[in-house]
Design an enzyme around this catalytic site. Structure first.
Site, PDB file in Angstrom:
ATOM      1  N   THR B  70       0.839  -1.201   0.000  1.00 22.03           N
ATOM      2  CA  THR B  70       0.000   0.000   0.000  1.00 22.03           C
ATOM      3  C   THR B  70       0.875   1.252   0.000  1.00 22.03           C
ATOM      4  OG1 THR B  70      -1.890  -1.082   1.033  1.00 22.03           O
ATOM      5  CG2 THR B  70      -1.733   1.295   1.310  1.00 22.03           C
ATOM      6  N   GLN B 179       0.379  -9.873  -5.646  1.00 18.71           N
ATOM      7  CA  GLN B 179      -0.196 -11.216  -5.711  1.00 18.71           C
ATOM      8  C   GLN B 179       0.558 -12.120  -6.694  1.00 18.71           C
ATOM      9  OE1 GLN B 179      -2.262 -12.478  -3.721  1.00 18.71           O
ATOM     10  NE2 GLN B 179      -3.297 -10.738  -2.778  1.00 18.71           N
ATOM     11  N   SER B 197       4.866  -6.794  -1.304  1.00 17.05           N
ATOM     12  CA  SER B 197       4.816  -6.883   0.138  1.00 17.05           C
ATOM     13  C   SER B 197       5.347  -8.244   0.592  1.00 17.05           C
ATOM     14  CB  SER B 197       3.344  -6.740   0.536  1.00 17.05           C
ATOM     15  OG  SER B 197       3.258  -6.481   1.880  1.00 17.05           O
ATOM     16  N   ALA B 198       6.091  -8.264   1.719  1.00 17.43           N
ATOM     17  CA  ALA B 198       6.719  -9.518   2.159  1.00 17.43           C
ATOM     18  C   ALA B 198       5.726 -10.497   2.768  1.00 17.43           C
ATOM     19  CB  ALA B 198       7.814  -9.219   3.187  1.00 17.43           C
ATOM     20  N   HIS B 199       4.631  -9.972   3.343  1.00 21.45           N
ATOM     21  CA  HIS B 199       3.786 -10.876   4.137  1.00 21.45           C
ATOM     22  C   HIS B 199       2.926 -11.803   3.291  1.00 21.45           C
ATOM     23  CE1 HIS B 199      -0.277  -8.976   3.900  1.00 21.45           C
ATOM     24  NE2 HIS B 199       0.436  -7.929   3.535  1.00 21.45           N
ATOM     25  N   THR B 235      15.920   5.578   9.414  1.00 23.11           N
ATOM     26  CA  THR B 235      16.726   4.400   9.742  1.00 23.11           C
ATOM     27  C   THR B 235      16.128   3.167   9.084  1.00 23.11           C
ATOM     28  OG1 THR B 235      17.209   5.399  11.866  1.00 23.11           O
ATOM     29  CG2 THR B 235      17.652   3.046  11.652  1.00 23.11           C
ATOM     30  N   CYS B 321      -8.826  -6.504   2.324  1.00 24.82           N
ATOM     31  CA  CYS B 321      -8.795  -5.046   2.341  1.00 24.82           C
ATOM     32  C   CYS B 321     -10.099  -4.406   1.905  1.00 24.82           C
ATOM     33  CB  CYS B 321      -7.640  -4.535   1.474  1.00 24.82           C
ATOM     34  SG  CYS B 321      -6.052  -5.158   2.011  1.00 24.82           S
TER      35      CYS B 321
END
Lengths: 396, 375
Positions: B70, B179, B197-199, B235, B321
């Site tokens: 996102t 996806q 996205s990693a998840h 950081t 979502c």
């Protein structure tokens, strides 16, 4: 149809007698960068053909964009249908996704037994395209799209406009030079330009711990790594300059600090170059940029060695150098904020027109020959390759 | 538990968790710091980024870490809009995008940009002629996802790129590839910008990246300091970045073999559900097997989701979502509002087992038949 990569050579074609040496060097350089990819390379005096798997084409083209000695990189298509009707349709389908207003068909017939001659094929294909694509015209002098068709024994090769290569000479065809690499913007660009002319480079870096940090050295390694992507690998000589620099600081009038320091660097560089079979020194000096780069300064500094010093950027403006640095991806590294040994201990008023006799006078105050000898004896050598050895494999 | 909602999110794999824990404990320095600990962290950051770049054949400085897809979508769309508003204010998106893309488009519209929606055909594929016609001289961006999150329809990015660039060479092509990552192969040279996205690939939540080709420029969304990337100052979250890099490496092993296996599971479910006339399979020939969408026309999907919930079987309605709304994607493909209101998404992974699917179908049968009898 199968894709094939075609390479057109750069200035090599002007090298009459030893063209074979230049081309085989280019082939070797290409083989090195493609070592992890299945490939088959063939060449003649006009061009080189590289066959790779379809999935690797994009990445191979990207790699070739960083090889000197290449004028143009072209994707070609090989078909085995020799009938003129098939050639017409294949040409049309290959140019379907291209945007152009003017074109030209250039046919070569290496198989002279083919029933139609090249001129006739040009006409037939050109006419066919005019009929099938609206709003296009033939322009034989300055076409937007060149359609090349080569009819060979058992196959037809099609290719169109290529991508511009880097030009220059294959790296290593003109011997070796030693690049004086600081962490700044200019020296990596000079190194790049020397490599472009076929010079294989090694690099020398002067560090002054603890005045300069490990990060500054790391930064120079990164710059060398960028250059190594054009040069296969770079032997980086790291000289501990602390003792020499501190001795100069303690004993020499401050307006001559930089001049004497540079004279020491030149002396060391020339010895390292000589020991490593480098024929020239290369550095990033640009006329007038700082006090040590005025013409009189250059003369007073250059005077200590006999080896030729090539200054590719001598006549470049700073802005031109910055643009080039951005283009070759060294700018972002060069502007990382670490001190290097040219930026520490800068006198407020360095001499702009140093005299050689004064330099010689001042140098008598320090045992510089011994200091240089020690610095060279203890110097560190790193081999920098584009691929970083992954220290953290277990974590990643 | 039978988890069949891998397209919403995935659990963190043991190997990735190990990396997060080790890096958190052993790399305490700020990668921006000058001292040795900072350098150690900076080196790991560099290796992690290089690994991702090598896997995708891109350059390390083309990777900008974000909190997820996102944020990457925001960075891409708003970043392109802000950098190019003088050249044009026209943006094209498909009707099959993730809700975040539409939310960003609504914002851009509110500040004066014009958004066009490109049509798709009955198979979910972008209508190439419509795309061609909609591209104008002032079109600055086209955003089309690689794989639709609800139906799994995969778009041919290369062909889309060719159409865009042929019409207007300056138009930038963004793709939300969230996806697609870890499920199908992606050629980054087909796109100028990509979000992921990693998840979704057994990595942690809170990390992802935006791919930005060096050939294009975008404006930053956030300002700050730090030496790694001007678009994402601050950081760098090293444990998450190392985890992302590892998750990407693991996700790209045996892609095709895994896809073939998941396809068998998918077929098994489809064969079973086809027996029920009131269940529509929302699958086209371009759907990837990891995402299976169905419409249960005679029960409200939320009711059925909770019935399965009781058995610890987890699927989703629409995407996580956009729950509760009518499915835009099903509407765009089938133009049937009832079908779009009744969707259920079953999403599979290569870690799903045949046993799990057998058990799932058993529970599905029991609950579905109970539900229609009650009705």
């Amino acid at each position: 149809m199968k894709k094939i990569i075609i390479i057109k050579y750069g200035e090599l074609s002007t090298k009459k007698d030893n063209i074979n040496f230049f081309i085989s060097k280019l082939k070797n350089n290409i083989s090195i960068i493609l070592k992890n990819i299945d490939n088959e390379i063939k060449y003649d005096f006009g061009r080189m053909f590289i066959k790779v798997n379809e999935k690797d084409i994009d990445s191979v083209v990207n790699k070739l964009k960083k090889v000197f000695g290449i004028l143009e990189i072209i994707i070609g298509y090989i078909g085995n249908e020799l009938e003129i009707e098939k050639i017409k349709n294949n040409t049309l389908s290959l140019i379907n996704d291209k945007k152009f207003n003017t074109f030209k068909v250039i046919t070569k017939r290496s198989d002279k037994n083919y029933p139609i001659n090249s001129m006739e094929i040009n006409n037939v294909i050109g006419g066919f395209l005019l009929k099938n694509i609206s709003n296009i015209k033939v322009d034989v002098h300055n076409p937007e799209l060149s359609i090349n068709i080569e009819i060979r024994k058992n196959e037809v090769l099609y290719y169109f406009n290529g991508i511009k290569g880097l030009g220059g000479y294959p790296v290593g065809t003109l011997g070796k030079g030693l690049l004086m690499l600081s962490g700044g913007i200019d020296s990596p660009v000079s190194g790049y330009m020397a490599i472009k002319r076929g010079v294989k480079i090694e690099a020398i870096y002067f560090e002054s711990p603890p005045h300069t940090s490990e990060m500054a050295k790391e930064k120079v390694i990164k710059l060398a790594r960028v250059l190594s992507s054009y040069n296969a690998e770079i032997k980086l000589h790291i000289i501990n300059f602390t003792e020499i620099q501190e001795t100069i600081l303690k004993n020499i009038p401050h307006d001559y600090l930089i001049t004497i320091m540079r004279r020491m660097m030149y002396r060391i560089s020339a010895i390292i170059a000589h020991n490593n079979k480098c024929n020239i020194l290369i550095n990033g000096e640009s006329i007038g940029q700082v006090a040590s780069q005025t013409l009189t300064s250059m003369r007073a500094i250059n005077e200590v060695i006999k080896m030729p010093v090539i200054r590719p950027l001598a006549c470049f403006d700073k802005l031109e150098i910055i643009n080039k640095a951005k283009e070759i991806n060294t700018y972002d590294i060069s502007t990382l904020p670490y001190e290097d040994c040219c930026t520490i201990f800068v006198p407020t008023h360095p001499v702009i027109n140093p005299s050689v006799s004064k330099c010689e006078e001042y140098e008598k105050l320090i045992p510089y020959k011994d200091l240089i000898h020690t610095a060279i004896k203890n110097h560190e050598v790193l081999i920098i390759k584009e691929e970083i050895e992954n220290k953290y494999q277990d974590l990643l | 538990m039978i988890y069949l909602d891998y397209s919403a999110t995935t659990p963190v794999s043991y190997e990735v968790l190990d990396t997060i824990s080790k890096v958190t404990k052993e790399f305490i320095g700020n990668a921006n710091s000058l001292h040795a600990l900072g350098l150690k962290s900076a080196n790991l950051l560099e290796s992690a980024t290089k690994q991702i770049a090598d896997i995708y054949g891109i350059s390390p400085n083309e990777i900008i870490y974000t909190s997820g897809a996102t944020e990457a979508n925001n960075m891409a769309l708003i970043g392109v809009a802000m950098a190019n508003h003088k050249k044009g204010k026209h943006i094209i998106v498909s009707k099959l995008e993730h809700p975040s893309i539409y939310a960003i488009c609504n914002y851009l519209k509110s500040i004066g940009f014009e958004i066009s929606y490109v049509n798709n055909d009955k198979e979910g594929l972008i209508d190439f002629d419509d795309l061609k016609n909609k591209i104008r001289e002032d079109t600055i961006l086209v955003s089309i996802c690689a794989v639709n999150s609800e139906t799994g329809v995969r778009q041919p990015l290369k062909m889309i790129r060719q159409i865009i660039k042929k019409e207007n060479l300056a138009t930038i092509f963004h793709s939300d590839i969230t996806q697609a990552v870890g499920k199908v192969s992606i050629n980054f040279h087909d796109i100028d910008l990509a979000s992921m996205s990693a998840h979704k690939i057994f990595g942690p939540k809170g990390i992802g990246f935006l791919y930005k080709s060096n050939m294009i420029k975008i404006s930053p969304l956030i300002y700050g300091s730090g030496k790694f990337n001007e678009l994402k100052p601050g950081t760098p979250p090293l444990p998450l970045i190392a985890a992302l890099s590892k998750a990407i490496r693991l996700a790209n092993n045996d892609l095709e073999k895994r896809e073939r296996f998941v396809n068998l599971l998918n077929m098994k479910i489809v064969n079973f559900l086809e027996k029920y006339p009131e269940i529509k399979i929302n699958k086209t020939k371009y759907s990837i097997p990891q995402i299976l969408n169905i419409s249960i026309m005679n029960i409200m999907p939320e009711t059925f989701l909770h019935m399965l919930d009781k058995h610890e079987v987890y699927v989703s309605t629409n995407t996580a979502c956009s729950s509760g709304e009518i499915s835009n994607s099903i509407m765009a493909i089938y133009d049937d509002s009832k079908r779009a209101k009744h969707t259920l998404r079953i999403s599979l992974s290569y870690v799903t087992t045949t046993d799990e699917i057998n058990k799932f179908l058993e529970i599905f049968k029991e609950e579905y038949e109970k539900a229609i009898t009650v009705k």
